[in-house]
Design a protein around this motif. Structure first.
Motif, PDB file in Angstrom:
ATOM      1  N   ARG A  99       0.835  -1.200   0.000  1.00  0.00           N
ATOM      2  CA  ARG A  99       0.000   0.000   0.000  1.00  0.00           C
ATOM      3  C   ARG A  99       0.871   1.251   0.000  1.00  0.00           C
ATOM      4  O   ARG A  99       1.871   1.315   0.719  1.00  0.00           O
ATOM      5  CB  ARG A  99      -0.848  -0.018   1.279  1.00  0.00           C
ATOM      6  N   GLU A 129       0.129   5.285   0.590  1.00  0.00           N
ATOM      7  CA  GLU A 129      -0.880   6.298   0.900  1.00  0.00           C
ATOM      8  C   GLU A 129      -0.202   7.655   0.887  1.00  0.00           C
ATOM      9  O   GLU A 129       0.974   7.770   1.242  1.00  0.00           O
ATOM     10  CB  GLU A 129      -1.464   6.066   2.293  1.00  0.00           C
ATOM     11  N   PHE A 179      -1.064  11.928   1.859  1.00  0.00           N
ATOM     12  CA  PHE A 179      -2.004  12.843   2.485  1.00  0.00           C
ATOM     13  C   PHE A 179      -1.493  14.264   2.293  1.00  0.00           C
ATOM     14  O   PHE A 179      -0.329  14.549   2.568  1.00  0.00           O
ATOM     15  CB  PHE A 179      -2.102  12.574   3.988  1.00  0.00           C
ATOM     16  N   LEU A 234      -1.409  17.782   3.702  1.00  0.00           N
ATOM     17  CA  LEU A 234      -1.658  18.404   5.005  1.00  0.00           C
ATOM     18  C   LEU A 234      -2.075  19.860   4.827  1.00  0.00           C
ATOM     19  O   LEU A 234      -1.911  20.438   3.745  1.00  0.00           O
ATOM     20  CB  LEU A 234      -0.406  18.301   5.879  1.00  0.00           C
ATOM     21  N   SER A 235      -2.589  20.438   5.914  1.00  0.00           N
ATOM     22  CA  SER A 235      -3.138  21.793   5.798  1.00  0.00           C
ATOM     23  C   SER A 235      -2.056  22.819   5.490  1.00  0.00           C
ATOM     24  O   SER A 235      -2.355  23.920   5.032  1.00  0.00           O
ATOM     25  CB  SER A 235      -3.884  22.169   7.077  1.00  0.00           C
ATOM     26  N   ALA A 268       2.134  20.508   2.731  1.00  0.00           N
ATOM     27  CA  ALA A 268       3.091  19.403   2.618  1.00  0.00           C
ATOM     28  C   ALA A 268       2.340  18.107   2.295  1.00  0.00           C
ATOM     29  O   ALA A 268       1.170  17.939   2.654  1.00  0.00           O
ATOM     30  CB  ALA A 268       3.861  19.239   3.927  1.00  0.00           C
ATOM     31  N   LEU A 315       2.386  14.055   2.831  1.00  0.00           N
ATOM     32  CA  LEU A 315       2.943  12.988   3.657  1.00  0.00           C
ATOM     33  C   LEU A 315       2.760  11.670   2.920  1.00  0.00           C
ATOM     34  O   LEU A 315       1.663  11.375   2.434  1.00  0.00           O
ATOM     35  CB  LEU A 315       2.171  12.973   4.978  1.00  0.00           C
ATOM     36  N   THR A 325       7.965   6.069   5.826  1.00  0.00           N
ATOM     37  CA  THR A 325       7.232   7.330   5.711  1.00  0.00           C
ATOM     38  C   THR A 325       8.189   8.456   5.350  1.00  0.00           C
ATOM     39  O   THR A 325       9.390   8.392   5.644  1.00  0.00           O
ATOM     40  CB  THR A 325       6.503   7.699   7.026  1.00  0.00           C
ATOM     41  N   GLY A 326       7.651   9.462   4.720  1.00  0.00           N
ATOM     42  CA  GLY A 326       8.447  10.630   4.365  1.00  0.00           C
ATOM     43  C   GLY A 326       7.516  11.753   3.973  1.00  0.00           C
ATOM     44  O   GLY A 326       6.292  11.565   3.922  1.00  0.00           O
ATOM     45  N   SER A 327       8.075  12.914   3.709  1.00  0.00           N
ATOM     46  CA  SER A 327       7.217  14.031   3.304  1.00  0.00           C
ATOM     47  C   SER A 327       7.860  14.800   2.164  1.00  0.00           C
ATOM     48  O   SER A 327       9.054  14.658   1.896  1.00  0.00           O
ATOM     49  CB  SER A 327       6.965  14.966   4.491  1.00  0.00           C
ATOM     50  N   ASN A 353       8.524  17.825   2.015  1.00  0.00           N
ATOM     51  CA  ASN A 353       9.434  18.923   2.354  1.00  0.00           C
ATOM     52  C   ASN A 353      10.611  18.498   3.211  1.00  0.00           C
ATOM     53  O   ASN A 353      11.228  19.313   3.881  1.00  0.00           O
ATOM     54  CB  ASN A 353       8.680  20.092   3.003  1.00  0.00           C
ATOM     55  N   SER A 354      10.928  17.195   3.201  1.00  0.00           N
ATOM     56  CA  SER A 354      12.110  16.760   3.948  1.00  0.00           C
ATOM     57  C   SER A 354      12.813  15.624   3.214  1.00  0.00           C
ATOM     58  O   SER A 354      12.156  14.729   2.677  1.00  0.00           O
ATOM     59  CB  SER A 354      11.704  16.293   5.346  1.00  0.00           C
ATOM     60  N   ASP A 408      14.419  13.385   4.698  1.00  0.00           N
ATOM     61  CA  ASP A 408      14.528  12.282   5.645  1.00  0.00           C
ATOM     62  C   ASP A 408      13.352  11.319   5.515  1.00  0.00           C
ATOM     63  O   ASP A 408      12.193  11.734   5.432  1.00  0.00           O
ATOM     64  CB  ASP A 408      14.586  12.809   7.080  1.00  0.00           C
ATOM     65  N   TYR A 448      11.657   7.629   7.245  1.00  0.00           N
ATOM     66  CA  TYR A 448      11.642   6.844   8.483  1.00  0.00           C
ATOM     67  C   TYR A 448      11.100   5.456   8.185  1.00  0.00           C
ATOM     68  O   TYR A 448       9.994   5.319   7.650  1.00  0.00           O
ATOM     69  CB  TYR A 448      10.782   7.526   9.545  1.00  0.00           C
ATOM     70  N   VAL A 486      10.078   1.843   9.863  1.00  0.00           N
ATOM     71  CA  VAL A 486       9.798   1.113  11.095  1.00  0.00           C
ATOM     72  C   VAL A 486       9.583  -0.343  10.706  1.00  0.00           C
ATOM     73  O   VAL A 486       8.677  -0.644   9.923  1.00  0.00           O
ATOM     74  CB  VAL A 486       8.555   1.667  11.818  1.00  0.00           C
ATOM     75  N   ASP A 529      -3.186  23.007  13.797  1.00  0.00           N
ATOM     76  CA  ASP A 529      -4.193  22.666  12.793  1.00  0.00           C
ATOM     77  C   ASP A 529      -3.695  21.568  11.851  1.00  0.00           C
ATOM     78  O   ASP A 529      -4.458  20.687  11.457  1.00  0.00           O
ATOM     79  CB  ASP A 529      -4.578  23.910  11.992  1.00  0.00           C
ATOM     80  N   ALA A 530      -2.411  21.637  11.505  1.00  0.00           N
ATOM     81  CA  ALA A 530      -1.864  20.611  10.606  1.00  0.00           C
ATOM     82  C   ALA A 530      -1.832  19.252  11.301  1.00  0.00           C
ATOM     83  O   ALA A 530      -2.141  18.225  10.690  1.00  0.00           O
ATOM     84  CB  ALA A 530      -0.460  21.001  10.142  1.00  0.00           C
ATOM     85  N   GLY A 581      -5.012  17.514  11.351  1.00  0.00           N
ATOM     86  CA  GLY A 581      -5.348  16.896  10.073  1.00  0.00           C
ATOM     87  C   GLY A 581      -4.513  15.677   9.730  1.00  0.00           C
ATOM     88  O   GLY A 581      -4.705  15.064   8.684  1.00  0.00           O
ATOM     89  N   PRO A 593      -3.246  12.010   9.393  1.00  0.00           N
ATOM     90  CA  PRO A 593      -4.011  10.768   9.324  1.00  0.00           C
ATOM     91  C   PRO A 593      -3.552   9.759  10.365  1.00  0.00           C
ATOM     92  O   PRO A 593      -2.529   9.111  10.184  1.00  0.00           O
ATOM     93  CB  PRO A 593      -3.698  10.262   7.904  1.00  0.00           C
ATOM     94  N   GLY A 648       6.652   5.186  15.028  1.00  0.00           N
ATOM     95  CA  GLY A 648       7.447   4.109  15.613  1.00  0.00           C
ATOM     96  C   GLY A 648       6.823   3.491  16.843  1.00  0.00           C
ATOM     97  O   GLY A 648       7.440   2.663  17.510  1.00  0.00           O
ATOM     98  N   ALA A 652       8.320  11.561  10.110  1.00  0.00           N
ATOM     99  CA  ALA A 652       8.021  12.253   8.854  1.00  0.00           C
ATOM    100  C   ALA A 652       6.957  13.328   9.075  1.00  0.00           C
ATOM    101  O   ALA A 652       6.982  14.392   8.448  1.00  0.00           O
ATOM    102  CB  ALA A 652       7.540  11.236   7.823  1.00  0.00           C
ATOM    103  N   ASP A 688       8.642  16.317  10.496  1.00  0.00           N
ATOM    104  CA  ASP A 688       9.419  16.957   9.430  1.00  0.00           C
ATOM    105  C   ASP A 688       8.509  17.747   8.483  1.00  0.00           C
ATOM    106  O   ASP A 688       8.879  18.806   7.973  1.00  0.00           O
ATOM    107  CB  ASP A 688      10.184  15.906   8.616  1.00  0.00           C
ATOM    108  N   ALA A 689       7.320  17.198   8.249  1.00  0.00           N
ATOM    109  CA  ALA A 689       6.407  17.848   7.310  1.00  0.00           C
ATOM    110  C   ALA A 689       5.773  19.097   7.890  1.00  0.00           C
ATOM    111  O   ALA A 689       5.562  20.085   7.200  1.00  0.00           O
ATOM    112  CB  ALA A 689       5.302  16.863   6.898  1.00  0.00           C
ATOM    113  N   PRO A 698      10.386  22.596   9.528  1.00  0.00           N
ATOM    114  CA  PRO A 698      10.840  23.759   8.752  1.00  0.00           C
ATOM    115  C   PRO A 698      10.966  25.052   9.563  1.00  0.00           C
ATOM    116  O   PRO A 698      11.607  25.997   9.110  1.00  0.00           O
ATOM    117  CB  PRO A 698       9.752  23.906   7.681  1.00  0.00           C
TER     118      PRO A 698
END
Lengths: 125, 113, 423
Positions: free
Chosen positions: B39, B41, B43, B45-46, B49, B51, B64-66, B68-69, B71, B73, B75, C214-215, C218, C220, C234, C291, C294-295, C299
């Motif tokens: 999977r 996924e 998302f 964010l507000s 960014a 995710l 996981t990662g985003s 704007n980074s 890095d 992770y 698990v 707020d972020a 939101g 998940p 983790g 993450a 970081d998101a 920043p």
């Protein structure tokens, strides 16, 4: 397998057992002529090294947890709770208390009190 | 690309994988395909960014990662951690090379420690 | 078929820093915290019947929250009610259950996925045969839900756990049954003495407090569809009724003093404070190296103090209340003010709570200071393991928190100072 009472008991941290109790260091042979200490048996034990082993080996709060789990038992034998939570260097407890603590540790952490390891640095040969 | 263990217990181990740039959406999709992950996924964010969360098949953990980074992770189950992380790092390298070596810092992206 | 989704029942209240579901404040915690607190209480099983605290409190809370939902949403059909309970159970990360075999007389429920049992079996040594299972919370929660489903009075369903993953059983199993006499349970305090506040934007940072809150709201925090468990940062998370945590802490504290005496006060308090360290270390430490962090937050982080502001902005979004930093924190001290702190708010609604402050908060904020200033999470990535825990909270412990003002001692708000202390 040779097992004998060890004269070293006079050097053990709990010193001479009071009230007629005896302190026994049990030594075993490995079958090849080498002897080693496999367990320590005594009527009384100094508590501080046991606490130190528990908190440094298991978890910082393991000692408090063990004592709480023992409260019913401890109260039956009239040991103040504070003496168990913060033992003085000379605070001693009967063997049955130590066995009880060890059983609780086995249940909580899957470990028993290795008495030889607990007291090894305090045995002067 | 750098990878370090940042959390460990009897059950799980968590790794920080540092890239030179954030993975793009395209690279996440490519990674899913190469890893045969069950999977992916994402998302929004507000704060704008994105995710990303990639779930590996057969309970082998998550990445996981985003947006704007750089890095990531991971698990993973502790007992299989070494193998999974090795595979993950290999696939990450392959994905970023195939998409222009961007996450390794372009032309200078040769340091793969 | 229910028309409501569990997610639609989640109501964030920004002005309170709380998240309500069925009128009950819900808070996010991780499995390490859950087990530490539960085990600390369970340790007293030889002193008083701990099920009366761990199971009955969940029953009170679940009864109130489902009764509220069914009433307010006009859900009368038993099957719709069951479906909603199952859905909310998973949505909050408790695991997966089916209530299909349950009637107003009770029944049996079995599941391989229950938060406490699953994570305990995965993380800790197995429990001896014959010892009861660890799924106390779910046992009470489901009992309360059954009462609400069938419009039964609080305390009319008895329960027992009959199998557990922690003993090698393939599933967790409970039995529920109608009682001829009601259990002596108390209605939930629900929102308690809720208060409002404002998430203050400090002038000395570019960390956007409200934007982060707020972020995070939101984010998940979705359960795995197969297991109903929420793995994130983790750790394994739950969104559990905050009153449950507060009341089991308070009731355990009360019972211990009643049975053992005043001499046990400090050791129980120490364990509750320690639960705050455990939470800071695992839940918040996990968040600060993720993450999601970081998101949303990273920043804006220029200084160690920004990390403190950043995590403070996260707390209202996980339902714990509003944290206001009265002064710029430093490695020496952090003065802060709490509005609607979930533990205080519940305790303040009780007629005479034994706790006169939030011990969880004492441990938590000292724990945050330790992560930022002692471990140096702002400068380098940390390895969260037993070694680091000891460095921060055992031999190397240097931070402690004191309450300068407590709502439970007549104050208008909770005012705390986390600082380098003599610990």
């Amino acid at each position: 397998m040779a097992i004998w009472k060890n004269w070293l008991r006079t050097f053990l941290p709990w010193g001479k057992a009071s009230g007629g109790g005896s302190t026994v260091l049990v030594e075993k042979s490995d079958g090849e002529g080498r002897h080693f200490v496999s367990s320590i048996d005594s009527d009384e034990y100094v508590l501080a090294p046991i606490k130190q082993w528990v908190i440094s080996t298991l978890s910082p709060y393991a000692w408090d947890r063990v004592v709480i789990r023992s409260i019913r038992f401890i109260r039956d034998i009239n040991i103040p709770l504070t003496s168990l939570l913060s033992p003085h260097p000379d605070t001693k407890v009967p063997r049955e208390v130590v066995h009880r603590l060890s059983a609780i540790l086995r249940e909580m952490y899957g470990r028993e009190l290795p008495l030889h390891e607990v007291f090894k640095n305090q045995i002067v040969v | 690309m750098k990878c370090e263990k940042i959390q460990v217990c009897a059950w799980r181990a968590k790794y920080l994988i540092s890239l030179a740039h954030p993975l793009s959406g395209e690279e996440w999709h490519a990674l899913r395909a190469t890893l045969g992950a069950s999977r992916l996924e994402f998302f929004v964010l507000s704060n704008g960014a994105i995710l990303y969360k990639l779930t590996l098949s057969d309970g082998r953990g998550t990445l996981t990662g985003s947006s704007n980074s750089p890095d990531l992770y991971a698990v993973v189950p502790r007992v299989e951690a070494d193998n999974i992380i090795k595979e993950l790092m290999g696939e990450l390298l392959s994905v970023v090379e195939n998409t222009g070596d961007r996450t390794l810092g372009g032309a200078e992206g040769n340091h793969r420690d | 078929m229910t028309l409501l989704t569990a997610e639609s029942l989640v109501e964030p209240h920004l002005e309170k820093g709380s998240i309500l579901i069925g009128g009950e404040p819900h808070v996010v915690h991780c499995h390490y915290y859950n087990h530490f607190l539960q085990t600390s209480i369970e340790d007293a099983e030889g002193i008083y019947p701990v099920e009366e605290v761990l199971v009955w409190t969940a029953q009170e809370v679940a009864h109130a929250l489902f009764r509220n939902i069914f009433t307010k949403k006009g859900i009368h059909d038993f099957n719709q009610r069951k479906s909603l309970v199952e859905s909310l159970y998973s949505s909050c990360g408790f695991g997966k259950i089916s209530l299909q075999g349950i009637t107003s007389e009770g029944g049996e429920i079995s599941t391989p996925y229950e938060h406490y049992a699953y994570t305990y079996a995965a993380t800790f040594p197995s429990r001896p045969k014959g010892k009861r299972g660890v799924a106390y919370f779910s046992q009470g929660y489901i009992a309360g839900a059954i009462e609400a489903i069938y419009d039964l009075p609080l305390g009319s369903i008895g329960s027992e756990q009959t199998a557990c993953l922690t003993q090698g059983d393939p599933a967790v199993r409970w039995r529920f049954y109608r009682l001829s006499h009601l259990l002596p349970l108390s209605p939930s305090v629900q929102e308690g003495k809720a208060q409002t506040g404002t998430l203050v934007q400090p002038r000395d940072t570019r960390v956007p407090m409200a934007q982060i809150r707020d972020a995070v709201l939101g984010l998940p925090l979705n359960p795995d569809p197969d297991t109903g468990l929420i793995e994130a940062f983790g750790v394994v998370l739950t969104r559990l009724p905050g009153n449950y945590y507060t009341l089991i802490s308070e009731r355990h504290f009360q019972r211990m003093i009643q049975v053992v005496g005043e001499e046990v006060r400090q050791v129980v308090l120490d364990m509750l404070i320690e639960s705050g360290h455990v939470c800071a270390f695992n839940t918040l430490g996990g968040i600060m190296q993720s993450a999601e962090w970081d998101a949303v937050v990273r920043p804006y982080l220029d200084t160690p103090e920004d990390w403190i502001y950043g995590i403070s902005a996260v707390l209202p979004a996980i339902g714990w209340g509003i944290v206001e930093c009265s002064q710029r924190p430093s490695a020496q001290a952090w003065n802060l003010c709490l509005r609607n702190w979930y533990e205080t708010t519940a305790l303040a609604a009780l007629p005479s709570p034994a706790l006169d402050h939030s011990p969880f908060a004492k441990g938590l904020f000292a724990g945050i200071m330790a992560l930022v200033y002692k471990a140096g999470i702002a400068e380098k990535s940390l390895t969260f393991d037993g070694v680091l825990y000891r460095q921060l909270f055992q031999e190397g412990r240097i931070y402690e928190t004191e309450f300068l003002e407590s709502r439970l001692q007549g104050g208008e708000k909770d005012v705390l100072r986390a600082r380098v202390g003599h610990v």
